[in-house]
Design a protein around this motif. Structure first.
Motif, short mmCIF file in Angstrom:
data_model
loop_
_atom_site.label_atom_id
_atom_site.label_comp_id
_atom_site.label_asym_id
_atom_site.label_seq_id
_atom_site.Cartn_x
_atom_site.Cartn_y
_atom_site.Cartn_z
N GLU A 17 55.18 45.00 44.14
CA GLU A 17 55.25 44.15 42.95
C GLU A 17 56.03 44.80 41.82
O GLU A 17 55.86 46.00 41.57
CB GLU A 17 53.82 43.87 42.43
N ARG A 20 52.54 45.68 36.73
CA ARG A 20 51.27 46.38 36.91
C ARG A 20 50.17 45.55 36.25
O ARG A 20 50.46 44.64 35.47
CB ARG A 20 51.33 47.79 36.33
N ILE A 21 48.90 45.91 36.54
CA ILE A 21 47.77 45.09 36.09
C ILE A 21 47.26 45.62 34.76
O ILE A 21 47.02 46.81 34.60
CB ILE A 21 46.66 45.10 37.15
N LYS A 22 47.11 44.69 33.79
CA LYS A 22 46.68 45.10 32.45
C LYS A 22 45.30 44.55 32.12
O LYS A 22 44.61 45.04 31.24
CB LYS A 22 47.75 44.62 31.47
N ARG A 421 51.05 36.69 41.72
CA ARG A 421 50.69 37.82 40.87
C ARG A 421 49.18 37.98 40.66
O ARG A 421 48.75 38.52 39.65
CB ARG A 421 51.38 37.71 39.48
N THR A 424 45.72 41.46 45.51
CA THR A 424 46.32 42.73 45.96
C THR A 424 46.52 42.71 47.47
O THR A 424 46.04 41.83 48.18
CB THR A 424 45.41 43.91 45.61
#
Ligand SMILES: *Cc1c(COP(=O)(O)O)cnc(C)c1O
Length: 467
Positions: A17, A20-22, A421, A424
């Motif tokens: 991806e 990143r995950i926030k 998005r 995972t």
């Protein structure tokens, strides 16, 4: 041999991806007993499950994608004026820039646009050829008095056929439909990007160009269902000779330039939770649409969307055209599809752009089509792991308008649709493991009988009981 030479080496490059995950959202973890109760209460229809009872939700990629920080920042810039919101002009500019059409009419989602264009262009008795039906598209064509005729290539109906462009139009068939009914009875040809009901399969630009040439000869329009056209453009970049170095955005523009307008569900490609539009090149058709939208959706500068939502669509369009984004989006779908394929689960090939489609007919040969094998399979997967999928087979196909008989589609599929998005790679592993397990135990799955059937788009609300 040195130590490094003996170490296992990767056999592929990851699709990883470009984000990143926030922020995270907790998902419910349930027990098998809870899920058995939940699916019974839902009448064995995954559409009727409460989302609280679902662990990994692959019901649809519609409105379920994750927005970016840039889209959320745009939400704060919503101009909620009733008329002339600046977010509408931003949306209009982005549609013109990326899709290339002259005029834009916002709608609350895709079917709002389908309703308008069907009402404007279709007269009772008209025929609308298309590359396989889509549920809401066909319904609006029928409600306007038209009849849909399937002109997709026959390869699209064969799950194991690995034609790279199963969304293509069968030109001979289209020609014979035009000869049979006459161009005057055909207001437009309806062309969808990555054909949903065929398993997310693209058309090629070569094919679209040929359709354009033929329709030009007869003065027939092409209306594009642009819902997943970015995914279609990515497949063209990957598979069609001459396009390997073209950016996806340029391919989208070229596709649209061969058509006269589009309906759009922004809830798919455009990475938003709600929104859509109708885009057109003809001024008189646009003026009619701009007038009708006031009756059914809202004023022509919001069409059922809040200003903030239009801003999210405008920004989502831009993000959706990014090559790194679309490569990772389709890459994740392929990751899941390849796992299942390697483990011997029958899926539609090639793997589609927005989901993996299980071949329920091949998996459950002991369940007659009239007992809804795909519906039963979707319920079984949910009970096994809390993964929610949906039926795309006899239940979705509905009944023939003329005789009331059920359609018996060649494809009896369960769709594992991947939101953009959101999940995972480990989530994809859980899904694959569950489908594999259910496949191992498939002989235990029994068919269903329908005990409640709504009149329109029955798959959303129908209820079933096990036989
Ligand atoms: C979802 C979808 C539509 C309808 O759009 P909505 O936003 O759900 O109203 C039309 N065509 C295709 C191919 C779709 O996937």
């Amino acid at each position: 041999m040195t130590d490094t030479a003996r170490r296992p080496r990767p056999t592929r490059r990851s699709w990883a991806e470009p984000f990143r995950i926030k922020m995270v959202e907790k998902v419910p973890v349930t027990t098998r007993e809870q899920r058995e109760k939940a699916i019974r209460e839902a009448g064995y229809n995954t559409f009727l499950l409460r989302s609280e009872d679902v662990y990994i939700d692959l019901l649809t990629d519609s409105g379920t994608s994750a927005m970016s920080d840039w889209q959320w920042a745009g939400m704060m810039l919503g101009d909620e004026a009733y008329a002339g919101s600046r977010n509408f002009y931003h949306l209009e500019e982005k549609v013109q820039q990326y899709y290339g059409y002259r005029y834009v009419v916002p709608t609350h989602q895709g079917r709002g646009a389908e309703h308008l264009i069907s009402r404007i262009l279709i007269k009772p008795g008209d025929v609308i050829p298309g590359n396989m039906y889509f549920t809401t598209t066909r319904l609006h064509q029928e409600l306007a008095g038209g009849r849909f005729v399937d002109v997709i290539i026959p390869d699209a109906h064969e799950p194991q056929n690995e034609h790279p462009f199963k969304g293509n139009v069968d030109l001979a068939k289209l020609k014979s439909v035009i000869e049979e009914h006459g161009a005057k009875r055909i207001p437009y040809v309806s062309i969808a990007g990555t054909v949903n009901m065929a398993g997310g399969q693209p058309f090629s630009l070569e094919n679209l160009r040929a359709v354009r040439e033929l329709t030009n000869k007869h003065g027939i329009r092409i209306i594009l269902d642009a819902t997943r056209v970015v995914e279609n453009a990515y497949f063209i970049q990957q598979r069609e000779p001459g396009y390997e170095h073209r950016p996806v955005a340029a391919i989208v523009k070229e596709i649209c330039s061969l058509t006269d307008g589009c309906t759009m569900s922004a809830k798919k490609d455009s990475l938003v939770n709600i929104g859509g539009f109708l885009a057109l090149n003809e001024q008189d058709v646009y003026e009619e649409a701009r007038n009708l939208v006031v009756v059914f959706e809202g004023l022509h500068t919001y069409g059922g969307m809040a200003g903030r939502d239009m801003e999210a669509v405008a920004r989502g369009i831009e993000e959706s055209m990014d090559d790194d984004h679309i490569r990772a989006r389709v890459g994740q779908v392929y990751y899941l599809g390849n796992l299942l394929r390697d483990w011997g689960v029958p899926i539609v090939l090639p793997v589609g752009g927005h989901g993996v489609f299980l071949d329920a007919k091949a998996m459950l040969p002991h369940v007659e089509q009239e007992h809804y094998p795909a519906q039963a399979l979707a319920a079984a997967i949910y009970v096994d792991s809390g993964v929610r999928s949906m039926e795309r087979g006899t239940v979705s196909a509905g009944r023939k308008k003329e005789t009331g008989e059920e359609y018996r589609p060649k494809l009896e599929l369960v769709r594992l649709t991947i939101p953009r998005r959101v999940y995972t790679q480990a989530h994809m592993d859980v899904v694959a493991e569950s489908v594999y397990f259910v496949h191992q135990e498939r002989e235990r799955i029994r068919g269903l009988k329908m005990v409640y059937e709504p009149r329109y788009l029955r798959f959303f609300q129908a209820r079933f009981e096990p036989l």
